[in-house]
Design a protein around this motif. Sequence first.
Motif, PDB file in Angstrom:
ATOM      1  N   UNK A   1     -36.100  -5.091  29.346  1.00  0.00           N
ATOM      2  CA  UNK A   1     -35.421  -6.493  29.555  1.00  0.00           C
ATOM      3  C   UNK A   1     -36.240  -7.142  30.857  1.00  0.00           C
ATOM      4  N   UNK A   2     -36.479  -8.134  30.636  1.00  0.00           N
ATOM      5  CA  UNK A   2     -36.672  -9.076  32.045  1.00  0.00           C
ATOM      6  C   UNK A   2     -35.518 -10.260  32.337  1.00  0.00           C
ATOM      7  N   UNK A   3     -35.254  -9.933  33.757  1.00  0.00           N
ATOM      8  CA  UNK A   3     -34.174 -10.807  34.201  1.00  0.00           C
ATOM      9  C   UNK A   3     -34.931 -11.855  35.184  1.00  0.00           C
ATOM     10  N   UNK A   4     -34.513 -13.044  35.003  1.00  0.00           N
ATOM     11  CA  UNK A   4     -34.821 -14.252  35.956  1.00  0.00           C
ATOM     12  C   UNK A   4     -33.708 -14.355  37.239  1.00  0.00           C
TER      13      UNK A   4
ATOM     14  N   UNK B   1     -32.577 -16.703  39.594  1.00  0.00           N
ATOM     15  CA  UNK B   1     -33.218 -18.166  40.064  1.00  0.00           C
ATOM     16  C   UNK B   1     -32.928 -18.022  41.460  1.00  0.00           C
ATOM     17  N   UNK B   2     -34.008 -18.833  42.111  1.00  0.00           N
ATOM     18  CA  UNK B   2     -34.116 -18.922  43.719  1.00  0.00           C
ATOM     19  C   UNK B   2     -34.369 -17.635  44.580  1.00  0.00           C
ATOM     20  N   UNK B   3     -34.628 -16.848  43.863  1.00  0.00           N
ATOM     21  CA  UNK B   3     -34.949 -15.476  44.718  1.00  0.00           C
ATOM     22  C   UNK B   3     -36.440 -14.939  44.421  1.00  0.00           C
ATOM     23  N   UNK B   4     -37.163 -14.751  45.292  1.00  0.00           N
ATOM     24  CA  UNK B   4     -38.622 -13.979  44.851  1.00  0.00           C
ATOM     25  C   UNK B   4     -38.197 -12.472  44.468  1.00  0.00           C
ATOM     26  N   UNK B   5     -38.940 -12.265  43.414  1.00  0.00           N
ATOM     27  CA  UNK B   5     -38.802 -10.950  42.811  1.00  0.00           C
ATOM     28  C   UNK B   5     -39.312  -9.830  43.617  1.00  0.00           C
ATOM     29  N   UNK B   6     -40.311 -10.049  44.426  1.00  0.00           N
ATOM     30  CA  UNK B   6     -40.835  -9.049  45.234  1.00  0.00           C
ATOM     31  C   UNK B   6     -39.681  -8.681  46.311  1.00  0.00           C
ATOM     32  N   UNK B   7     -38.867  -9.612  46.891  1.00  0.00           N
ATOM     33  CA  UNK B   7     -37.818  -9.192  47.905  1.00  0.00           C
ATOM     34  C   UNK B   7     -37.026  -8.165  47.150  1.00  0.00           C
TER      35      UNK B   7
ATOM     36  N   UNK C   1     -24.756 -14.656  39.960  1.00  0.00           N
ATOM     37  CA  UNK C   1     -24.770 -15.695  39.381  1.00  0.00           C
ATOM     38  C   UNK C   1     -26.251 -16.154  39.402  1.00  0.00           C
ATOM     39  N   UNK C   2     -26.478 -17.086  38.345  1.00  0.00           N
ATOM     40  CA  UNK C   2     -27.815 -17.654  38.665  1.00  0.00           C
ATOM     41  C   UNK C   2     -28.910 -16.673  37.739  1.00  0.00           C
ATOM     42  N   UNK C   3     -28.304 -15.555  37.286  1.00  0.00           N
ATOM     43  CA  UNK C   3     -29.438 -14.751  36.449  1.00  0.00           C
ATOM     44  C   UNK C   3     -29.457 -15.242  35.236  1.00  0.00           C
ATOM     45  N   UNK C   4     -30.455 -15.132  34.414  1.00  0.00           N
ATOM     46  CA  UNK C   4     -30.650 -15.221  32.921  1.00  0.00           C
ATOM     47  C   UNK C   4     -31.746 -14.333  32.338  1.00  0.00           C
ATOM     48  N   UNK C   5     -31.436 -13.971  31.125  1.00  0.00           N
ATOM     49  CA  UNK C   5     -32.371 -12.980  30.411  1.00  0.00           C
ATOM     50  C   UNK C   5     -33.231 -13.656  29.616  1.00  0.00           C
ATOM     51  N   UNK C   6     -34.594 -13.241  29.758  1.00  0.00           N
ATOM     52  CA  UNK C   6     -35.797 -13.885  29.311  1.00  0.00           C
ATOM     53  C   UNK C   6     -35.810 -13.525  27.651  1.00  0.00           C
ATOM     54  N   UNK C   7     -35.811 -14.426  26.791  1.00  0.00           N
ATOM     55  CA  UNK C   7     -36.010 -14.131  25.287  1.00  0.00           C
ATOM     56  C   UNK C   7     -34.853 -13.432  24.871  1.00  0.00           C
ATOM     57  N   UNK C   8     -33.737 -14.097  25.467  1.00  0.00           N
ATOM     58  CA  UNK C   8     -32.298 -13.554  25.034  1.00  0.00           C
ATOM     59  C   UNK C   8     -31.950 -13.883  23.676  1.00  0.00           C
TER      60      UNK C   8
ATOM     61  N   UNK D   1     -41.865 -21.129  39.493  1.00  0.00           N
ATOM     62  CA  UNK D   1     -40.832 -20.764  40.507  1.00  0.00           C
ATOM     63  C   UNK D   1     -40.200 -19.629  39.767  1.00  0.00           C
ATOM     64  N   UNK D   2     -39.618 -19.872  38.552  1.00  0.00           N
ATOM     65  CA  UNK D   2     -38.734 -19.086  37.842  1.00  0.00           C
ATOM     66  C   UNK D   2     -39.537 -17.832  37.520  1.00  0.00           C
ATOM     67  N   UNK D   3     -41.027 -17.891  37.084  1.00  0.00           N
ATOM     68  CA  UNK D   3     -41.752 -16.633  36.832  1.00  0.00           C
ATOM     69  C   UNK D   3     -41.839 -15.890  37.993  1.00  0.00           C
ATOM     70  N   UNK D   4     -41.741 -16.308  39.373  1.00  0.00           N
ATOM     71  CA  UNK D   4     -41.580 -15.601  40.549  1.00  0.00           C
ATOM     72  C   UNK D   4     -40.513 -14.941  40.816  1.00  0.00           C
ATOM     73  N   UNK D   5     -39.458 -15.377  39.844  1.00  0.00           N
ATOM     74  CA  UNK D   5     -37.977 -14.655  40.206  1.00  0.00           C
ATOM     75  C   UNK D   5     -37.924 -13.766  39.300  1.00  0.00           C
ATOM     76  N   UNK D   6     -38.874 -13.109  38.390  1.00  0.00           N
ATOM     77  CA  UNK D   6     -38.525 -12.415  37.131  1.00  0.00           C
ATOM     78  C   UNK D   6     -38.870 -10.817  37.380  1.00  0.00           C
TER      79      UNK D   6
END
Length: 385
Positions: free
Chosen positions: A296-299, A301-307, A279-286, A344-349
Amino acid sequence: MNTVYLDNAATTRIAPEVLEAMLPFLKGEFGNPSSFHSFGSSQMEAIEKARGQVARLLGARSEEIYFTSGGTESDNQALRGAVKIDPDRKGIVTSAVEHPAVLETAKALEDEGCTLGVADVNNNGELDLDSLRELVNDKTAIVSIMAANNETGVIMPLKEAAEIAHKAGALFHTDAVQLVGKSPVDVHSLDIDLLSLSAHKLHGPKGVGVIYIKKGIELPPILTGGHQEKGVRSGTYNAPGIVGLGKAAELALTHLKDTVARERSLRESFEKRVLESCPGAFIVADDAANRLPGTVTVIFRGIESEAVLTLLDMQGIYASSGSACSTGSKNPSHVLYAMGVDYTQANSALRFSLSRYTTEEEIDRVVDLLSVVVERLRRISPYSE
Ligand code: PLP
């Protein structure tokens, strides 16, 4: 531990057939291809064969193919060479989502006195052709638009961009590092003047690439020296690398149809299942009209991509956050920024990129683990809604 490699936009494994083709040139056949004696010069035959293999993949003539050290060098040569051709044309026009090999080179040339125009993209990462049109004029030396973006996989309208460049009398270059081997390319029908490609993105070795230069264009060299490659690119031939690139190009062409169908089907299934299970995920350039089959890049939401990346890594799953192929930079992606994605969203990609070796079982494993990891991180995230 079984590993799953989904970072093929950063680099790919060497195909076994490629390694086999290279081995003789890493072992006994070590002569210098430019030597007078037959021990070295006999390698020219293998180099010319590789030139033909690459030319076939691009729909080019063999004499239009020049070997370089990779995509970065080819991009540099295209831009740096083009602005030297005509003293009255010092303009460079590119897009906001180019790889740093183009963007940073263009900025460096701007510091050296060239002018630079950067065309916009829309929210789907697609080139804004009107914005490009406004920037190109009779002072433009070169228009450089990537064929496909390394983060989003969005494929750019090359024919239209080339037409805009040519109308103004400028050269048209495309960085096709991500597209070649993933989509048919025909340089002549697309009216491309200069094209960059890199072997390590298509199951070839690192440190070797090509610049395609349309017949009739005299592109000044950036490396001067021993006059290899008709003086266009000096430096001792990297025979093992070139032979490997040739074989990789041949294989890419042989497998092209299968690769496209297979990667697209796996990617689409991956996207659908990630959206359902996270839940909260979305596809960039969908909604982009045209994307690479397997990137594919997925964001999340609310989560740091590095984690997410760290937890995946601990389970032997390798993906990337944004533009990993341009160093381990922590800066938010300029590509996502240009598309209007906030900080913020870019950091969740997270970027997942497939290859012709990716299997359905691997995708199953990644989807299953992702849903667990995302759920766990969401529970502890202070940013989670
Ligand atoms: N251009 C694009 C679009 C890329 O994705 C890369 C990847 O690294 C490059 C250029 C650089 O190519 P190379 O690693 O061969 O220098």
